[in-house]
Design a protein around this motif. Structure first.
Motif, PDB file in Angstrom:
ATOM      1  N   ARG A 203       0.842  -1.202   0.000  1.00  0.00           N
ATOM      2  CA  ARG A 203       0.000   0.000   0.000  1.00  0.00           C
ATOM      3  C   ARG A 203       0.875   1.250   0.000  1.00  0.00           C
ATOM      4  NH1 ARG A 203      -5.070   0.920   3.891  1.00  0.00           N
ATOM      5  NH2 ARG A 203      -5.913  -0.503   2.349  1.00  0.00           N
ATOM      6  N   TYR A 204       1.875   1.263   0.882  1.00  0.00           N
ATOM      7  CA  TYR A 204       2.773   2.417   0.949  1.00  0.00           C
ATOM      8  C   TYR A 204       3.478   2.612  -0.393  1.00  0.00           C
ATOM      9  CZ  TYR A 204       6.428   5.639   2.206  1.00  0.00           C
ATOM     10  OH  TYR A 204       7.250   6.739   2.230  1.00  0.00           O
ATOM     11  N   LYS A 205       4.048   1.542  -0.946  1.00  0.00           N
ATOM     12  CA  LYS A 205       4.801   1.638  -2.201  1.00  0.00           C
ATOM     13  C   LYS A 205       3.920   2.055  -3.373  1.00  0.00           C
ATOM     14  CE  LYS A 205       8.352  -1.736  -1.045  1.00  0.00           C
ATOM     15  NZ  LYS A 205       8.912  -3.049  -1.409  1.00  0.00           N
ATOM     16  N   SER A 206       2.678   1.604  -3.389  1.00  0.00           N
ATOM     17  CA  SER A 206       1.803   1.980  -4.505  1.00  0.00           C
ATOM     18  C   SER A 206       1.478   3.473  -4.469  1.00  0.00           C
ATOM     19  CB  SER A 206       0.519   1.151  -4.495  1.00  0.00           C
ATOM     20  OG  SER A 206      -0.299   1.499  -3.406  1.00  0.00           O
ATOM     21  N   GLU A 207       1.474   4.044  -3.297  1.00  0.00           N
ATOM     22  CA  GLU A 207       1.158   5.463  -3.172  1.00  0.00           C
ATOM     23  C   GLU A 207       2.397   6.359  -3.251  1.00  0.00           C
ATOM     24  OE1 GLU A 207      -1.169   8.304   0.006  1.00  0.00           O
ATOM     25  OE2 GLU A 207      -1.834   6.234  -0.256  1.00  0.00           O
ATOM     26  N   PHE A 208       3.510   5.915  -2.676  1.00  0.00           N
ATOM     27  CA  PHE A 208       4.688   6.775  -2.564  1.00  0.00           C
ATOM     28  C   PHE A 208       5.881   6.297  -3.387  1.00  0.00           C
ATOM     29  CE2 PHE A 208       2.333   7.234   1.427  1.00  0.00           C
ATOM     30  CZ  PHE A 208       2.070   8.590   1.398  1.00  0.00           C
TER      31      PHE A 208
END
Length: 142
Positions: free
Chosen positions: A111-116
């Motif tokens: 989730r973090y990587k997909s956004e940032f």
């Protein structure tokens, strides 16, 4: 946030990484409680701080996993600390597990990587060296 490590942890932190460093520095050897087959995934404090800042300022969701990608067995962790401190490692002959210890601890950071985007994580050996230097200062050995 799971298994953050690095300079600034409590000097008497009882988690396994910190215990290994303390045993190596103060006792001259690392005595393990079991064979060290369980695994943990660590995130260096500098990396998780950046992640938390991004979430705080730019996050679009209310829930994120924050951690690292340095997955190692407890035995590998002891060996890394032992190499950096030049101290021996002693593990019990029997491969019994510490009662209540999880077999594996890790988080999905998707989730973090997909956004940032992807993160250039601090390598475990590098982060560990910085952590050991910090502990040496705490114990007056630097």
């Amino acid at each position: 946030l799971a298994l953050a490590y690095g300079p600034g942890v409590w000097a008497d932190d009882k988690r396994v990484l910190n215990q290994f460093i303390q045993k190596g520095l103060l006792g001259g050897q690392i005595d393990m409680l079991d064979a060290g087959l369980d695994s943990r995934t660590y995130g260096h404090v500098s990396d998780v701080t950046v992640m938390l800042f991004n979430i705080l300022v730019l996050g679009k969701r209310t829930l994120y996993n924050v951690g690292g990608e340095s997955s190692v067995s407890i035995r590998e962790l002891a060996e890394m600390v032992g190499r950096q401190l030049n101290v021996p490692i002693h593990a019990p002959a029997l491969a019994e597990k510490v009662v209540g210890a999880p077999t594996a601890v890790s988080l999905s950071l998707n989730r973090y990587k997909s956004e940032f985007g992807e993160i250039n994580f601090t390598e475990m050996e590098v982060g560990l060296a910085k952590t050991i230097q910090w502990y040496k200062k705490i114990y007056g050995e630097a």
